[in-house]
Design a protein around this motif. Structure first.
Motif, PDB file in Angstrom:
ATOM      1  N   UNK A   1       0.851  -1.187   0.000  1.00  0.00           N
ATOM      2  CA  UNK A   1       0.000   0.000   0.000  1.00  0.00           C
ATOM      3  C   UNK A   1       0.886   1.236   0.000  1.00  0.00           C
ATOM      4  N   UNK A   2       0.665   2.125  -0.950  1.00  0.00           N
ATOM      5  CA  UNK A   2       1.428   3.361  -1.053  1.00  0.00           C
ATOM      6  C   UNK A   2       0.858   4.424  -0.117  1.00  0.00           C
ATOM      7  N   UNK A   3       1.724   5.075   0.646  1.00  0.00           N
ATOM      8  CA  UNK A   3       1.333   6.164   1.544  1.00  0.00           C
ATOM      9  C   UNK A   3       2.147   7.388   1.181  1.00  0.00           C
ATOM     10  N   UNK A   4       1.493   8.498   0.914  1.00  0.00           N
ATOM     11  CA  UNK A   4       2.155   9.736   0.515  1.00  0.00           C
ATOM     12  C   UNK A   4       1.859  10.851   1.508  1.00  0.00           C
TER      13      UNK A   4
ATOM     14  N   UNK B   1      -8.470   0.704  -8.042  1.00  0.00           N
ATOM     15  CA  UNK B   1      -7.630   1.506  -7.152  1.00  0.00           C
ATOM     16  C   UNK B   1      -8.439   2.619  -6.498  1.00  0.00           C
ATOM     17  N   UNK B   2      -8.233   2.771  -5.178  1.00  0.00           N
ATOM     18  CA  UNK B   2      -8.881   3.844  -4.430  1.00  0.00           C
ATOM     19  C   UNK B   2      -7.816   4.596  -3.650  1.00  0.00           C
ATOM     20  N   UNK B   3      -8.139   5.818  -3.274  1.00  0.00           N
ATOM     21  CA  UNK B   3      -7.253   6.608  -2.425  1.00  0.00           C
ATOM     22  C   UNK B   3      -8.059   7.264  -1.315  1.00  0.00           C
ATOM     23  N   UNK B   4      -7.482   7.243  -0.112  1.00  0.00           N
ATOM     24  CA  UNK B   4      -8.076   7.879   1.051  1.00  0.00           C
ATOM     25  C   UNK B   4      -7.149   8.998   1.485  1.00  0.00           C
ATOM     26  N   UNK B   5      -7.708  10.181   1.669  1.00  0.00           N
ATOM     27  CA  UNK B   5      -6.904  11.358   1.976  1.00  0.00           C
ATOM     28  C   UNK B   5      -7.446  12.100   3.183  1.00  0.00           C
TER      29      UNK B   5
ATOM     30  N   UNK C   1      -2.048  13.640   3.922  1.00  0.00           N
ATOM     31  CA  UNK C   1      -1.595  12.253   3.841  1.00  0.00           C
ATOM     32  C   UNK C   1      -2.614  11.450   3.061  1.00  0.00           C
ATOM     33  N   UNK C   2      -2.120  10.649   2.123  1.00  0.00           N
ATOM     34  CA  UNK C   2      -2.976   9.843   1.251  1.00  0.00           C
ATOM     35  C   UNK C   2      -2.481   8.413   1.234  1.00  0.00           C
ATOM     36  N   UNK C   3      -3.394   7.475   1.331  1.00  0.00           N
ATOM     37  CA  UNK C   3      -3.059   6.057   1.254  1.00  0.00           C
ATOM     38  C   UNK C   3      -3.835   5.419   0.107  1.00  0.00           C
ATOM     39  N   UNK C   4      -3.188   4.498  -0.584  1.00  0.00           N
ATOM     40  CA  UNK C   4      -3.769   3.811  -1.730  1.00  0.00           C
ATOM     41  C   UNK C   4      -3.858   2.307  -1.443  1.00  0.00           C
TER      42      UNK C   4
ATOM     43  N   UNK D   1      -8.435  -2.577   0.477  1.00  0.00           N
ATOM     44  CA  UNK D   1      -8.422  -1.222   1.023  1.00  0.00           C
ATOM     45  C   UNK D   1      -6.982  -0.794   1.283  1.00  0.00           C
ATOM     46  N   UNK D   2      -6.759   0.515   1.464  1.00  0.00           N
ATOM     47  CA  UNK D   2      -5.424   0.955   1.879  1.00  0.00           C
ATOM     48  C   UNK D   2      -5.040   0.337   3.217  1.00  0.00           C
ATOM     49  N   UNK D   3      -3.763   0.280   3.491  1.00  0.00           N
ATOM     50  CA  UNK D   3      -3.271  -0.351   4.720  1.00  0.00           C
ATOM     51  C   UNK D   3      -3.553   0.484   5.960  1.00  0.00           C
TER      52      UNK D   3
END
Length: 418
Positions: free
Chosen positions: A318-321, A363-367, A380-383, A396-398
């Motif tokens: 899971x990518x976290x930005x 793919x989804x992103x939560x911000x 902060x955004x997680x994918x 889901x994102x981690x």
């Protein structure tokens, strides 16, 4: 699951190596795989993008959009020349001398300077140019800097770019080895774009010596990193030549002439706008704030304002930005609308959940987007994918929204320390 502080081997790596180097030079596995995601996501979070919609150049853009930044994010002072001060001091190297060094160390061919910096400038030295060995033009860059070695026993292998574990996409090859003098060097072959939408290849070598001298060499099979069509099947230098170029002793003399960092004084350090947080520091803070049971797979950053990590909780990567921007109060109303909330201390918070803006299938992103009263914005955004623009690798994102919120609202972001 609480967001707690922790200490593990990855943390020690960040503390000893990324404290200065890892944020300025991306790790090749994660960074090449995420090339473009860092730049694109960060740029749409900048002030101009915020005014336009509110959703969300580098002197030399290297792997994943990051390169050199003065230690701690503050400009290094320009040294006075010996002639001006009348006192002896280390030799300084002009921008022309740095780029001539690159030209001398390259194989036979034509070299045209694009950009360069010497040791007496605000940012660390670099040399950028276009090299043609008769088989086509290719952009080549060398960035020079210094890794701090006063954080305990220093091991170059913990400061050099690591190769990603397992089958991290985006690389054809990656190898880290120790040289006879104790230096550690990583040589990698990858691509400018992780989705291969263009055939631009990015190959490089990252070297750290026992004395903390840091050399990053990058080459492309096009006359420019971006915006130019490929001009040859592969970059001009082989992996052996990249390693030799990075290990050249001439670079170490130039690095030794970089002025030591000095804290800015009130007279020289004042600014009408606060400086952006250094990428390495964002990475350090993010790693300290992530839940301890998440495995850190790869990481990277831009010179300032942006960092990312790919994490795995056992259910997939899971990518976290994270984007950190100072002094954004003037666009707060455009960023935080009727669906946002204002906390008791004046911090504004907006939450978004939906399909990834640049995502593949599923793919989804939560911000979680926050802004303190001071204007400090932390997003902060997680994918649910390991890379932006790729298909989902998990349901889901981690990280949950509650965990993302706790990270974004952490008081750690208010300090210029860890």
């Amino acid at each position: 699951m609480p967001v707690d502080q922790h200490s593990d081997p990855f943390e020690e790596r960040l503390s000893a190596a990324l404290h200065e180097a890892g944020g300025t030079f991306d790790n090749p596995g994660g960074a090449l795989a995420a090339a473009g995601q860092a730049r694109g996501h960060r740029m749409r979070l900048r002030r101009r993008a915020a005014v336009a919609g509110g959703a969300a150049s580098l002197a030399l853009v290297g792997v994943g959009g990051a390169l050199l930044v003065p230690w701690g994010g503050t400009p290094a002072p320009k040294p006075s020349s010996v002639a001006a001060t009348g006192s002896a001091g280390p030799k300084t190297y002009s921008a022309d001398e740095v780029v001539r060094t690159l030209q001398q160390l390259l194989p036979k061919g034509k070299f045209t300077k694009s950009e360069a910096r010497g040791t007496g400038e605000d940012l660390p030295p670099l040399a950028v140019g276009v090299f043609d060995d008769g088989k086509g033009e290719a952009a080549v860059s060398v960035g020079l800097d210094r890794v701090p070695t006063d954080t305990g026993e220093f091991n170059p292998s913990t400061a050099v770019m690591p190769c990603a574990d397992g089958g991290q996409s985006g690389l054809d090859s990656c190898r880290t080895e120790l040289l006879p003098d104790g230096s550690a060097v990583t040589v990698y072959q990858g691509y400018e774009y992780p989705d291969r939408r263009e055939d631009t290849k990015a190959w490089g070598a990252d070297l750290v010596t026992p004395a903390g001298q840091h050399v990053s060499v990058i080459e492309w099979n096009a006359p420019a990193e971006k915006g130019k069509p490929v001009s040859r099947p592969e970059p001009p230098l082989t992996t052996a030549q990249l390693k030799t170029l990075a290990a050249a002793s001439k670079w170490r003399r130039i690095i030794d002439a970089i002025p030591k960092e000095k804290k800015p004084t009130a007279a020289t350090g004042s600014s009408t706008r606060p400086a952006e947080m250094a990428g390495w520091l964002i990475l350090r803070k993010l790693s300290l704030l992530l839940p301890s049971d998440l495995k850190r797979v790869s990481y990277g950053s831009q010179e300032t304002g942006y960092g990312y990590m790919v994490v795995d909780d056992g259910k997939g990567r899971s990518l976290v930005q994270v984007n950190v921007q100072p002094d954004m109060s003037d666009v707060a109303d455009q960023l935080y609308g009727s669906g946002s909330e204002t906390l008791a201390d004046g911090t504004r918070v907006a939450v978004q959940q939906g399909p990834a803006e640049k995502g593949g299938a599923g793919a989804v992103e939560w911000t979680v987007d926050t802004m303190r009263k001071s204007g400090l914005r932390v997003v902060i955004t997680a994918f649910n994918a390991a890379e932006q623009g790729k298909a989902a690798t998990r349901a889901k994102p981690a990280l949950t929204i509650e965990q993302l919120r706790a990270i974004a609202l952490s008081p750690r972001w208010l300090s210029d320390k860890d």
